[in-house]
Motif scaffolding. Structure first.
Motif, mmCIF file in Angstrom:
data_model
loop_
_atom_site.group_PDB
_atom_site.id
_atom_site.type_symbol
_atom_site.label_atom_id
_atom_site.label_comp_id
_atom_site.label_asym_id
_atom_site.label_seq_id
_atom_site.Cartn_x
_atom_site.Cartn_y
_atom_site.Cartn_z
ATOM 1 N N TRP A 83 0.675 -1.457 -0.101
ATOM 2 C CA TRP A 83 -0.155 -0.418 -0.167
ATOM 3 C C TRP A 83 0.858 0.973 0.034
ATOM 4 C CZ3 TRP A 83 -4.451 0.962 -2.012
ATOM 5 C CH2 TRP A 83 -5.047 -0.327 -2.223
ATOM 6 N N MET A 84 1.715 0.488 0.590
ATOM 7 C CA MET A 84 3.165 2.628 0.986
ATOM 8 C C MET A 84 2.943 2.432 -0.708
ATOM 9 S SD MET A 84 5.724 1.512 3.671
ATOM 10 C CE MET A 84 6.490 2.977 3.318
ATOM 11 N N LEU A 85 3.391 1.144 -1.700
ATOM 12 C CA LEU A 85 3.658 1.394 -3.416
ATOM 13 C C LEU A 85 2.392 2.211 -3.777
ATOM 14 C CD1 LEU A 85 5.737 1.088 -5.701
ATOM 15 C CD2 LEU A 85 4.845 -1.276 -5.805
ATOM 16 N N LEU A 94 0.299 4.127 -2.237
ATOM 17 C CA LEU A 94 -0.263 6.192 -1.897
ATOM 18 C C LEU A 94 0.835 6.925 -2.679
ATOM 19 C CD1 LEU A 94 -0.678 4.714 1.457
ATOM 20 C CD2 LEU A 94 -2.575 5.850 0.092
ATOM 21 N N GLY A 95 2.330 5.834 -2.520
ATOM 22 C CA GLY A 95 3.445 6.869 -3.612
ATOM 23 C C GLY A 95 3.178 7.441 -4.553
ATOM 24 N N ARG A 96 3.219 6.046 -5.623
ATOM 25 C CA ARG A 96 3.208 6.178 -6.682
ATOM 26 C C ARG A 96 2.579 5.453 -7.935
ATOM 27 N NH1 ARG A 96 7.312 9.617 -6.567
ATOM 28 N NH2 ARG A 96 9.230 9.295 -6.208
ATOM 29 N N ARG A 97 0.659 5.670 -7.726
ATOM 30 C CA ARG A 97 0.549 5.409 -8.555
ATOM 31 C C ARG A 97 -0.471 5.989 -8.405
ATOM 32 N NH1 ARG A 97 0.834 -1.183 -9.106
ATOM 33 N NH2 ARG A 97 0.686 -1.299 -6.456
ATOM 34 N N GLY A 147 -5.486 8.241 0.446
ATOM 35 C CA GLY A 147 -5.368 9.705 -0.025
ATOM 36 C C GLY A 147 -5.989 10.504 -0.996
#
Lengths: 239, 239
Positions: A151-153, A155-158, A199
């Motif tokens: 999920w960090m991926l 949130l940060g990059r998609r 987010g």
DNA sequence: GCTGCGATTTGATCCAGATCAAACTTTTCC
DNA sequence: GGAAAAGTTTGATCTGGATCAAATCGCAGC
């Protein structure tokens, strides 16, 4: 140990937990039958309705739970009200933070749910006595960690579209498939909750859902009911 | 068990790990002295320079490591090259994913580092035999999970300035304080890595660093060396 | 010391997603 | 059954951070 000491407001029926005795689940699958019986004696089956809080952020909880049915969301709130969902849990996950009393997040029922609630002190003792249980909880923690990092991926990059598609894919993966390729399910989250998970704002979520619908990747019925005719297509747009 | 079987290219000196014998760290603190000796016999002290990969995403690794010195970044890469750092680890953390061989992320030295590398099979056996070790690793997994969730909040809901301040605060918290309020340290990450951690671009990172410098919250020397005169002020802007 | 290169900063412009606003749909509850 | 409330969609506009472009800095190699 007296169950009344552990009673929590509106706690539900104090019955031994049949599902636990069936040895499914992260906790109960790792216990001996005598431990199961003891846990059952001190457990409360508790029905919680969508939106009610199970553990409050910043509070000290004396209880752990097993999810018997329903979806639980883990949520972090900032002082100014900004909010982020940091995890979704499904049956038969375990809810609670071993080793630390104070919770840095809140756990809330996303749908109507059924929990098996039991005292922290009892399970802590069983963890210390039962390597198999420690292992099972360790394993859940590592699975949650893998999920959190995935999920960090997201949130940060998609992009917004990829985020919405990713979440739908995640939830669809927890539902019974209809056929080899298609899946249908009821969304356990409102648009606002989806936004808090991704987010984004509710408007952006809504627009991306419309986009996915118009491109034929999903069908929407009554806001909440989703049909995915082709899971591979959904996976593709989630990048 | 023959250490040569486990030798990895450019693996460093095959000496018993003095620091482990000092019983510090997530793994070694939980072992008996005979286990420590055995682990030492099969360990390699390995120096890795900044940027070199320890575990590759998608690969099967037969090794675990302890971080003796330096900073390790955990990274996920998408097929199209988008990249997200999903964790930072400092000495004396343990590096590896117990129970699952294939890695869903890469581990890479962010600074020059020193690792104590040992075979997965050996530690897996010790985990199974040593509840205390299982507990210690479980505990690290839960700490990493807490950290991952804190970063999900940062990625999803904080502004660029808050993100940069949050990261500086996190790293500063791992450095020796200079005085009661001030801290100085060398950034273990380049601007590009900071961007990959925060879901931003290098230009935005640079602009926000400049902003923090101009507002007096930090002083920057030679790009990499940071002085925080007042940690509370930094914490305040990280929201 | 000069040269070339990678890392960083700074500037100009653009655009994905936020914000503001309003209509519409479903549920709740008299 | 109707009114209010809550949840969702749609439209218009704005803006924070991305993208494109160029200058500057610091260092490695000659």
């Amino acid at each position: 140990m007296d169950i009344a000491r552990y009673e929590i407001p509106d706690a539900g029926t104090p019955v031994a937990c049949r599902s636990c005795q069936a040895r499914h689940g992260v906790v109960c699958g790792a216990l001996s039958s005598s431990q199961l019986k003891e846990l059952g004696r001190h457990s409360l089956r508790r029905k919680v309705e969508a939106g009610s809080e199970i553990v409050a952020q910043g509070s000290e909880s004396s209880f752990y739970s097993n999810i018997m049915r329903g979806v639980v969301k883990l949520c972090k709130v900032m002082p100014d009200g900004r909010q982020q969902i940091v995890g979704l849990q499904f049956a038969p996950d375990f809810v609670g933070r071993p080793f630390v009393r104070e919770s840095t997040l809140s756990a809330e029922a996303a749908t109507d749910a059924e929990l098996c609630v039991f005292p922290r002190s009892l399970l802590d003792r069983m963890i210390a006595e039962t390597p198999e249980l420690q292992r099972s909880l360790h394993d859940q923690a590592l699975r949650e960690l893998d999920a959190a990092r995935e999920w960090m991926l997201t949130l940060g990059r998609r992009t917004a579209e990829e985020k919405v598609a990713s979440l739908l894919y995640l939830i669809a993966a927890h539902a019974e498939p209809q056929t080899a390729t298609s899946t249908a399910f009821d969304l356990p989250l409102s648009r606002a909750e989806i936004a808090d998970f991704l987010g984004l704002t509710i408007e952006t979520v809504s627009r991306q859902m419309t986009r996915l619908r118009k491109s034929g990747v999903i069908h929407i019925e009554n806001f909440r009911h989703i049909l995915v005719p082709d899971m591979d297509a959904l996976e593709r747009v989630s990048a």
